[in-house]
Design an enzyme around this catalytic site. Structure first.
Site, PDB file in Angstrom:
ATOM      1  N   GLU A 131     -29.725  10.401   8.412  1.00 52.61           N
ATOM      2  CA  GLU A 131     -28.382   9.990   7.991  1.00 52.61           C
ATOM      3  C   GLU A 131     -28.052  10.267   6.534  1.00 52.61           C
ATOM      4  OE1 GLU A 131     -26.585   8.405  10.367  1.00 52.61           O
ATOM      5  OE2 GLU A 131     -28.235   8.248  11.790  1.00 52.61           O
ATOM      6  N   PRO A 138     -38.461   7.717   5.414  1.00 55.15           N
ATOM      7  CA  PRO A 138     -37.903   6.933   6.511  1.00 55.15           C
ATOM      8  C   PRO A 138     -36.998   7.810   7.373  1.00 55.15           C
ATOM      9  CG  PRO A 138     -37.394   5.928   4.380  1.00 55.15           C
ATOM     10  CD  PRO A 138     -38.021   7.238   4.109  1.00 55.15           C
ATOM     11  N   LEU A 139     -37.064   7.566   8.673  1.00 56.75           N
ATOM     12  CA  LEU A 139     -36.302   8.386   9.610  1.00 56.75           C
ATOM     13  C   LEU A 139     -34.802   8.370   9.306  1.00 56.75           C
ATOM     14  CD1 LEU A 139     -37.245  10.118  11.857  1.00 56.75           C
ATOM     15  CD2 LEU A 139     -36.778   8.266  13.463  1.00 56.75           C
ATOM     16  N   CYS A 140     -34.302   7.205   8.912  1.00 55.61           N
ATOM     17  CA  CYS A 140     -32.859   7.123   8.662  1.00 55.61           C
ATOM     18  C   CYS A 140     -32.443   7.956   7.468  1.00 55.61           C
ATOM     19  CB  CYS A 140     -32.392   5.670   8.509  1.00 55.61           C
ATOM     20  SG  CYS A 140     -33.310   4.764   7.282  1.00 55.61           S
ATOM     21  N   THR A 141     -33.334   8.098   6.507  1.00 49.57           N
ATOM     22  CA  THR A 141     -33.025   8.967   5.377  1.00 49.57           C
ATOM     23  C   THR A 141     -32.909  10.408   5.848  1.00 49.57           C
ATOM     24  OG1 THR A 141     -34.241   7.550   3.848  1.00 49.57           O
ATOM     25  CG2 THR A 141     -33.811   9.796   3.127  1.00 49.57           C
TER      26      THR A 141
END
Lengths: 455, 523
Positions: free
Chosen positions: A212, A206-209
């Site tokens: 962030e 996932p992009l947020c992983t």
């Protein structure tokens, strides 16, 4: 003391002798053996880990006319299993070296190499072969060849496949100690598309992983590869085969890992993650290719029963092989006949689209229509809708180039189990001649049947 | 850089430098270099095995040109061993390749000591008696042995080793070692520092599921007399309990917690398989115990004492939705406990070594560390001698398989592969080997097979006539594709045995090339 031996001393036992557990239409004898040698043409797709083994196996199974296609050149990391290549061959096209090496060792076999992409060949190229053996390493490539082979398939009126249009394929795949071998007979066994659900989706973070909350080395690497690269290099595309690019990603991954206190970023891991490297060894490739080549021999000669139809192999934890007989998806968009629709030549595209909504098997509203590569009508986006709108008043027969019958794909919203779903369906359009000029409103739409029933 | 290493990159990613080193130290002996043996050896040579020695007394015939890639027209009339050896040497010049022009059957009789020189022997296309004799020789000399035979569209591969112990077994699916059902003090303390009911929604959905489950399991046990959920209703209730803490639908950490809840219900302690290994007679250490058994003895002590029923902690945790900080901290806690367990194990190993009169430092730290990490995955493989299997196979297994649709082909071939050797001993040829007299051979093979079944104690059992016919049709041929398949399997087993990683096959693999319903039979 010994009579002059036959080179095919061992194969002769299978090809010259009758048996009980054989394929349909098996006629043992020297004619069969000689016909295979002279006339049968096999295409090997891929000249890598599986391809090299396949060429050898086929050459030593009585086949004399082989072609091999591969777009890659030899790399050092191939040498632990692609046994036809040597260190001095690095950089040369795989197909060419592989063909040359096998021809050097097995006299009498002719192998034509094709150093090219599979998409760059004319469709008719593929039609020249009796059977296609796949040694590929990607789902996309398999899908492509499957689409091509199944594209040759034609059906009879009663929805049975026309045997002379069937182009069988044998497909193998390996990863580490695991692998599979399968037989695909379009129209009979499931094609690649029918069982596309067999292949697990690729792992994507996932992009947020990545952005962030990275937690492990792979996250740091993919951040550098997918996010940071574009931030710093703008339009320049990342090329994993350029060492400077790979090193840059590695250095950035190390920086990010240090920032977050994450251990484990190594150059080897970086390559593995970015290139999606699949670990590979000679033995698994040898096993799976052998199974594929054996099936190729059986399909062509009928000398034994064939695999029905999917073999899975796992040699890491003990040894497990399993045969599963998967079933065709009758509504498969690629190998299925498509729903038969008989039409008058006068029917307009608009009328056709309207009728799709009422067709009992379809109930398709807001349909877009595609004929081969041509979009006849698109519901969206507005720009394209407007562009195709004039087609609506034209006759479908004209729009399809005045062919008696052909395949058409329709995409829209279908009512399935009382739920609205997006649906892509394959239709088999057959035009019937009509006397005089017919009123478009009374054009007849029939469901596949031998009787003519007016609406 | 070191270009040999780049060459092996794709396989290093499977068995690592340690495995590769083991391969490069191994010396392999091949008996008979027809296609079955040649193909097996090819895969090992490509992989970088240390040395190969080919034993084959035959000359290259014209018929060999049709099934063996490693011979060519120029070599007809020459020694097959020499020809194949030259080809293989060219595949990888870091492998030391030798050949001996002698019949393996003769060598087995005249010079059994010859085989003690090797790490592993791959014996292909051996018939009847030689199989049993070689098995005895290798057992005696503690040399690993792999048999392979191609016969028409049938064949088999069998491993024969007295005992093969594996630490790094790398099973496909193995549960992680999170101890959610038995958290230790440091883990509990860490969990206590995190408040599940934090107000910030971002923080709320970045609490790792390990923390969620340990906390909630603790709450549960407090209200259930110290017990974890055990009945189906309780397990469902527990999951609902976890679900109730979600404040929005997109909280992946909670979704992961619900999916991982079964780890809370899992039984504590070591598995029955590890229990069995600990209770093995070899786990009583003596001066001749192998390092593996010394470490097992230490494991047994650990489990009964410091481990309190558990093996040393594996130490790694799977990825999970979490803030980086929580995840890194959690990782450190697990690593710390694994390290602490390792130090205890190390001490116990050194003490045991002392007690059995060995140098206490003779087992290295990395070895003990690897053992601790893999303690839950240990494997011990022991193989019956071929002779025992031949004289005393499991009758129930044979009958069961012959009656089962998926197994009858393989079991039929197993019996027939033995029957053809008997046939050959009686009639000096294999059934169907020559073109004349097929009908007679078929009926003789049938009689031979039935009498073999009777000798094995399976009087009522029948073999399908079609299979017997096919076996005669095969006429002892060695087809390249079958040889490549079985040679591939033999080489794969050899790699697993030499690297001591992954798990070798336990049984006899019977290849059924008709419908590919090959099976692994344990007799």
């Amino acid at each position: 003391m010994d009579a002059p031996q036959s080179k095919s001393r061992d194969l002769d036992k299978l090809l010259l002798r009758s048996g009980n557990l054989v394929g349909p239409g098996f006629f043992p004898g020297t004619d069969l053996r000689d016909d295979i040698r002279e006339y049968v043409r096999v295409l090997v797709v891929g000249a890598g880990g599986l391809g090299c083994e396949l060429l050898k196996d086929l050459a030593l199974s009585g086949f004399r006319n082989l072609d091999v296609i591969d777009m890659d050149c030899i790399e050092v990391t191939n040498l632990n299993r692609q046994f036809l290549f040597r260190l001095e061959d690095v950089g040369k096209p795989k197909a060419e070296v592989a063909a040359k090496r096998v021809m050097e060792r097995v006299s009498g076999v002719e192998i034509v190499p094709h150093y090219s992409r599979i998409e760059d060949k004319e469709l008719e190229f593929y039609n020249d072969f009796n059977i296609i053996a796949l040694g590929l390493d990607s789902i996309e490539a398999r899908r492509y060849i499957n689409g091509v082979a199944c594209g040759f398939l034609e059906y009879n009126e009663d929805d049975t496949p026309k045997s002379e249009t069937i182009k069988p394929m044998v497909d193998g795949g390996t990863e580490g100690f695991k692998g599979h071998a399968r037989v695909i007979v379009p129209g009979v066994t499931p094609c690649f598309e029918c069982t596309i659900w067999l292949f697990p989706p690729q792992v994507k973070f996932p992009l947020c992983t990545l952005a962030e909350t990275p937690r492990n080395a792979a996250h740091c690497i993919e951040y550098a590869h997918l996010i940071k690269w574009h931030e710093v290099h703008g339009g320049k595309s990342f090329d994993p085969d350029v060492p400077e690019h790979m090193k840059w990603v590695y250095d950035e991954a190390v920086k990010r890992a240090e920032l977050f206190g994450i251990p484990g970023v190594t150059y080897s891991l970086t390559q593995g993650v970015v290139k999606n490297i699949i670990p590979a060894i000679a033995s698994t490739n040898a096993i799976i290719s052998a199974a594929c080549a054996l099936e190729t021999l059986k399909i062509v000669s009928g000398c034994s029963k064939t695999l029905a139809n999917y073999l899975t192999y796992n040699g890491g934890e003990g040894l497990h092989t399993k045969v599963t007989e998967f079933e065709r998806d009758k509504e498969c968009l690629v190998c299925g006949p498509g729903i038969l629709i008989e039409l008058d030549t006068s029917i307009t595209l608009q009328k056709f689209i309207d009728m799709l909504e009422e067709h009992p098997k379809l109930l398709l509203s807001k349909a877009s229509v595609k004929h081969g590569k041509n979009s006849l009508y698109m519901q969206a986006p507005p720009v394209l809708e407007e562009m195709h709108r004039p087609n609506l008043s034209k006759s479908l027969y004209d729009l399809m180039g005045r062919v008696e019958k052909d395949t058409v794909h329709v995409f829209g919203t279908a009512l399935k189990n009382e739920e609205k779903q997006s649906s892509l369906t394959k239709l088999r359009i057959v035009f019937k001649e009509v006397d005089g000029v017919a009123d478009m409103d009374t054009a007849i739409l029939r469901v596949s049947s031998k009787r003519k029933t007016p609406l | 850089m070191s270009e040999p290493k780049t060459k092996y990159d794709r396989q290093l990613r499977i068995w690592g430098e340690v495995g590769q080193a083991a391969l490069e130290e191994a010396s392999i002996c091949l008996l008979n270099c027809g296609p079955t043996g040649s193909e097996a050896l090819k895969n090992l040579v490509l992989g970088g095995v240390g040395s190969i020695t080919i034993v084959d007394g035959s000359k290259v015939e014209i018929g060999d040109l049709g099934n063996n890639f490693m011979v060519d027209e120029k070599s007809v009339g020459e020694s097959k061993a020499k020809t194949v050896c030259a080809f293989l040497q060219e595949l990888n010049d870091s492998v030391k390749a030798k050949f001996i022009e002698e019949s393996p059957d003769a060598l087995i009789l005249s010079n059994p000591c010859f085989f003690s020189n090797f790490t592993l022997v791959i014996a292909t296309q051996l018939v009847g008696d030689s199989v049993v004799k070689l098995d005895r020789i290798c057992r005696e000399a503690n040399v690993k042995l792999v048999f392979a035979r191609s016969y028409g569209l049938a064949g088999f591969v069998r491993v024969s080793v007295k005992e093969h112990t594996i630490v790094d077994s790398k099973p496909d699916h193995f549960l992680d070692d999170l101890r959610l059902n038995n958290p230790w003090p440091e883990l509990k303390s860490f969990v206590e520092t995190i408040d599940l009911n934090v107000s910030d929604p971002v923080a709320h959905k970045h609490i790792p599921y390990v923390v969620i489950l340990v906390k909630m399991a603790d709450e549960w046990t407090q209200s259930h007399s110290g017990n974890l959920p055990s009945t189906r209703e309780e397990k469902k209730e527990f999951k609902d309990f976890v679900k109730s803490k979600m404040i929005s639908m997109d909280e992946d950490n909670y979704k992961e917690a619900i999916e991982a809840a079964f780890k809370v219900f899992a039984p504590r302690g070591i598995s029955s398989e590890i229990q069995q290994i600990s209770n093995d007679t070899c786990a009583e250490p003596t001066s001749t115990s192998s390092d593996f058994w010394v470490m097992v003895a230490a494991l047994k002590e650990f489990v009964s004492n410091e481990g309190d029923g558990e093996a040393p902690l594996e130490g790694s945790i799977p990825d999970m939705t979490s803030s980086t900080e929580h995840y890194i901290n959690l990782q450190k806690i697990y690593l710390a406990k694994a390290e602490a367990d390792f130090l205890v194990m190390e001490e116990r190993v050194r003490n045991i070594l002392k007690n059995i009169g060995r140098d206490p430092s003779s087992i290295s730290k990395p070895t003990i560390k690897s053992f601790c990490k893999n303690a839950r995955k240990l494997k011990v493989c022991r193989y019956r001698m071929v002779e025992e299997e031949f004289n005393n196979p499991s009758v129930t297994e044979i009958q069961k398989c012959l009656a089962d649709e998926d197994y009858s082909g393989a079991m039929g071939f197993y019996i027939l592969l033995r029957a053809v050797d008997r046939f050959a001993a009686n009639y000096n040829k294999f059934p169907g080997q020559f073109d004349g007299g097929m009908d007679e051979d078929i009926s003789r093979l049938k009689t031979t097979a039935l009498s073999l079944l009777t000798d094995l104690g399976c009087n009522g059992s029948v073999l399908p006539d079609d299979l017997i016919n096919e076996m005669c049709r095969f006429g002892a041929s060695e087809l390249h594709v079958v040889a490549a398949f079985l040679g591939g399997i033999a080489s794969q087993e050899a790699i697993k045995l030499v690297t001591k990683q992954f798990i070798p096959m336990l049984g006899t693999y019977i290849f059924n090339g008709i419908d590919h319903k090959s099976q692994l039979l344990t007799l």
